[in-house]
Write a protein that holds these residues in place. Structure first.
Motif, PDB file in Angstrom:
ATOM      1  N   PRO A  23       0.920  -1.008  -0.026  1.00  0.00           N
ATOM      2  CA  PRO A  23       0.080   0.291   0.350  1.00  0.00           C
ATOM      3  C   PRO A  23       0.691   1.682   0.031  1.00  0.00           C
ATOM      4  CG  PRO A  23      -0.024  -1.236   2.250  1.00  0.00           C
ATOM      5  CD  PRO A  23       0.409  -1.618   1.348  1.00  0.00           C
ATOM      6  N   THR A  24       1.867   1.001   0.431  1.00  0.00           N
ATOM      7  CA  THR A  24       2.739   2.459   0.594  1.00  0.00           C
ATOM      8  C   THR A  24       4.539   1.953  -0.190  1.00  0.00           C
ATOM      9  OG1 THR A  24       3.191   2.102   3.009  1.00  0.00           O
ATOM     10  CG2 THR A  24       1.934   3.426   2.336  1.00  0.00           C
ATOM     11  N   ALA A  25       5.392   2.883   0.080  1.00  0.00           N
ATOM     12  CA  ALA A  25       6.202   3.141  -0.483  1.00  0.00           C
ATOM     13  C   ALA A  25       7.567   2.747   0.416  1.00  0.00           C
ATOM     14  CB  ALA A  25       7.044   3.618  -1.719  1.00  0.00           C
ATOM     15  N   ARG A  26       8.694   2.045  -0.028  1.00  0.00           N
ATOM     16  CA  ARG A  26       9.661   1.371   0.875  1.00  0.00           C
ATOM     17  C   ARG A  26      10.396   2.073   1.035  1.00  0.00           C
ATOM     18  NH1 ARG A  26      13.730  -2.458  -1.266  1.00  0.00           N
ATOM     19  NH2 ARG A  26      13.835  -1.967  -3.615  1.00  0.00           N
ATOM     20  N   ALA A  27      10.547   3.191   0.589  1.00  0.00           N
ATOM     21  CA  ALA A  27      11.495   4.261   0.465  1.00  0.00           C
ATOM     22  C   ALA A  27      11.567   5.954   0.029  1.00  0.00           C
ATOM     23  CB  ALA A  27      13.021   4.108  -0.103  1.00  0.00           C
ATOM     24  N   ALA A  28      12.194   6.451  -0.199  1.00  0.00           N
ATOM     25  CA  ALA A  28      11.526   7.521  -1.416  1.00  0.00           C
ATOM     26  C   ALA A  28      12.702   8.773  -1.400  1.00  0.00           C
ATOM     27  CB  ALA A  28      10.911   8.639  -0.082  1.00  0.00           C
ATOM     28  N   PHE A  29      12.929   9.880  -2.694  1.00  0.00           N
ATOM     29  CA  PHE A  29      13.826  10.622  -3.383  1.00  0.00           C
ATOM     30  C   PHE A  29      13.698  11.338  -2.821  1.00  0.00           C
ATOM     31  CE2 PHE A  29      12.020   8.453  -6.837  1.00  0.00           C
ATOM     32  CZ  PHE A  29      11.455   9.405  -7.822  1.00  0.00           C
ATOM     33  N   MET A  30      13.749  12.298  -3.169  1.00  0.00           N
ATOM     34  CA  MET A  30      14.001  14.282  -3.980  1.00  0.00           C
ATOM     35  C   MET A  30      14.877  14.405  -4.701  1.00  0.00           C
ATOM     36  SD  MET A  30      12.785  14.763   0.096  1.00  0.00           S
ATOM     37  CE  MET A  30      12.449  16.426   0.027  1.00  0.00           C
ATOM     38  N   VAL A  74      10.231   8.057   9.005  1.00  0.00           N
ATOM     39  CA  VAL A  74       8.579   6.975   8.499  1.00  0.00           C
ATOM     40  C   VAL A  74       9.631   5.688   7.669  1.00  0.00           C
ATOM     41  CG1 VAL A  74       6.415   6.590   7.135  1.00  0.00           C
ATOM     42  CG2 VAL A  74       6.835   8.816   8.489  1.00  0.00           C
ATOM     43  N   VAL A  75      10.224   6.505   6.424  1.00  0.00           N
ATOM     44  CA  VAL A  75      10.781   5.946   4.905  1.00  0.00           C
ATOM     45  C   VAL A  75      12.501   6.412   5.273  1.00  0.00           C
ATOM     46  CG1 VAL A  75       8.975   4.514   4.405  1.00  0.00           C
ATOM     47  CG2 VAL A  75       9.456   7.405   3.957  1.00  0.00           C
ATOM     48  N   PRO A  76      13.074   5.780   4.728  1.00  0.00           N
ATOM     49  CA  PRO A  76      14.772   5.785   4.117  1.00  0.00           C
ATOM     50  C   PRO A  76      14.403   6.818   2.921  1.00  0.00           C
ATOM     51  CG  PRO A  76      14.447   3.309   4.254  1.00  0.00           C
ATOM     52  CD  PRO A  76      12.820   3.830   4.740  1.00  0.00           C
ATOM     53  N   THR A  77      14.847   7.767   3.156  1.00  0.00           N
ATOM     54  CA  THR A  77      14.790   9.202   2.330  1.00  0.00           C
ATOM     55  C   THR A  77      16.036   9.757   1.548  1.00  0.00           C
ATOM     56  OG1 THR A  77      12.461   9.736   3.433  1.00  0.00           O
ATOM     57  CG2 THR A  77      13.258  11.245   1.864  1.00  0.00           C
ATOM     58  N   VAL A  78      16.189  10.048   0.128  1.00  0.00           N
ATOM     59  CA  VAL A  78      17.370  10.307  -0.593  1.00  0.00           C
ATOM     60  C   VAL A  78      17.560  11.368  -1.622  1.00  0.00           C
ATOM     61  CG1 VAL A  78      18.894   9.868  -2.236  1.00  0.00           C
ATOM     62  CG2 VAL A  78      18.019   7.757  -0.440  1.00  0.00           C
ATOM     63  N   CYS A  79      17.570  12.426  -1.222  1.00  0.00           N
ATOM     64  CA  CYS A  79      17.734  13.847  -1.563  1.00  0.00           C
ATOM     65  C   CYS A  79      19.286  14.178  -2.629  1.00  0.00           C
ATOM     66  CB  CYS A  79      18.038  14.664  -0.587  1.00  0.00           C
ATOM     67  SG  CYS A  79      17.733  16.762  -1.578  1.00  0.00           S
ATOM     68  N   PHE A  80      19.120  13.855  -3.703  1.00  0.00           N
ATOM     69  CA  PHE A  80      19.488  14.564  -4.537  1.00  0.00           C
ATOM     70  C   PHE A  80      20.213  15.953  -5.181  1.00  0.00           C
ATOM     71  CE2 PHE A  80      18.205  10.116  -5.960  1.00  0.00           C
ATOM     72  CZ  PHE A  80      19.201   9.659  -6.610  1.00  0.00           C
ATOM     73  N   ALA A  81      21.096  16.444  -5.489  1.00  0.00           N
ATOM     74  CA  ALA A  81      21.592  17.181  -5.551  1.00  0.00           C
ATOM     75  C   ALA A  81      20.419  18.055  -6.796  1.00  0.00           C
ATOM     76  CB  ALA A  81      23.215  17.991  -5.776  1.00  0.00           C
ATOM     77  N   GLY A  82      20.082  19.496  -6.877  1.00  0.00           N
ATOM     78  CA  GLY A  82      19.224  20.121  -7.110  1.00  0.00           C
ATOM     79  C   GLY A  82      20.935  21.111  -9.047  1.00  0.00           C
ATOM     80  N   ASP A  83      19.598  20.927  -9.333  1.00  0.00           N
ATOM     81  CA  ASP A  83      20.710  22.168 -10.982  1.00  0.00           C
ATOM     82  C   ASP A  83      20.369  22.978 -10.975  1.00  0.00           C
ATOM     83  OD1 ASP A  83      21.800  22.904 -12.938  1.00  0.00           O
ATOM     84  OD2 ASP A  83      21.547  21.011 -14.300  1.00  0.00           O
TER      85      ASP A  83
END
Length: 307
Positions: A23-30, A74-83
């Motif tokens: 029902p929900t994601a196991r991780a997130a990314f930003m 809540v979930v492991p969350t990865v954040c990529f650099a912006g541009d």
């Protein structure tokens, strides 16, 4: 199946077993809002965007970090650099999405309408993360001509494998079909968004497969609203116009018991709306995102989901 026929869709959707996926994601990314500023091309068909003097890059960056910190509970969350060359990249769910089809993990790359956003699809680091690090197979839609802005345009019920594709300048019928196939869905309903709406996820959210948050003014055909109410029954939560305008419909569940939205959205919720969320088993958590909302999107737009 993918169709505009509401009756046919409902027949299939009602019979769909709740065994399609989690029902929900196991991780997130930003993606960080580096160089955050008004993107003139995006502003052409996004009425929610502020004027150029309404953008505060430093405040947006701080709020974005607060959001990552909050959902990391809540979930492991990865954040990529912006541009700075891609000022809308902080809304990555439009460009990159994930799915598991027949047990195989894949990542999907959308085809954005505006050239300033098409650059985001070329990012080697995000492609490499999903392909080389996680081992997901690519489904690249970015090079074909039909706009299909992924889970901005397509709201997915991951439990039953259902899609809700709102058509606008950001997603045409062929783009919806390509996304339906890319995410391996059982059934997708296509419908027109109301004039002035650009993305489905501003007017509709499906929470953990058991509740739907609906902004009635966002749909061109009231019959679609009736269909959603039929599918999600007592947990079809209809928002008032001021709740809609404050991005309360742009919410997300990253666990089975909490729904996340911006603090501005949370402040507009009527007591009856909060009661409806509680009845569906959700508490409401919020993060201040007013600077990010100047870019025409809100909390859910900032979060890509990893399934």
């Amino acid at each position: 199946m993918i169709t505009r026929d509401i009756a046919s869709f409902l027949q299939t959707a009602t019979d769909a077993a709740p065994d399609f996926g989690p029902p929900t994601a196991r991780a997130a990314f930003m993606v960080a809002p580096d160089g955050f500023q008004l993107a003139e091309q995006s502003a052409a068909d996004n009425r929610y965007m502020a004027q150029a003097d309404g953008f505060d890059a430093a405040r947006a960056s701080a709020q974005h970090r607060d959001l990552q910190r909050a959902i990391s509970q809540v979930v492991p969350t990865v954040c990529f650099a912006g541009d700075p060359e891609t000022p809308d990249a902080l809304f990555p769910n439009n460009v990159f999405g994930t799915a598991r089809v027949d047990g195989q993990a894949r990542y999907v790359i959308g085809r954005m309408r505006h050239p300033v956003r098409q650059r985001e699809a070329e990012r080697a680091d995000i492609r490499g993360f999903f392909g080389d690090v996680l081992g997901y197979a690519p489904v690249d839609l970015s090079g074909q001509p039909h706009p299909c802005e992924l889970t901005g345009a397509l709201v997915i019920d991951r439990v039953r494998g259902l899609g809700f594709a709102g058509l606008s300048e950001r997603c045409d019928e062929e783009g919806a079909r390509l996304m339906h196939e890319a995410f391996g869905l059982r059934a997708t309903l296509m419908f027109d968004l109301a004039p002035g709406e650009y993305h489905t996820n501003v007017v509709l959210a499906v929470l953990a497969g058991r509740a739907a948050v609906i902004c009635p003014r966002g749909f061109a055909d009231p019959a679609v609203i009736d269909a959603l109410a039929s599918l999600y029954g007592p947990h079809a939560i209809k928002l008032a116009p001021d709740e809609h305008a404050a991005f309360a419909g742009n919410c997300i569940a990253l666990s089975g018991d909490r729904v996340w939205m911006s603090a501005q959205a949370g402040r507009t919720l009527q007591p009856s709306t909060r009661e409806a969320f509680a009845a569906a088993g959700f508490t409401v958590d919020t993060v201040e995102l007013d600077a990010i909302e100047a870019g025409g999107g809100s909390l859910r737009c900032c979060i890509g989901e990893v399934f």
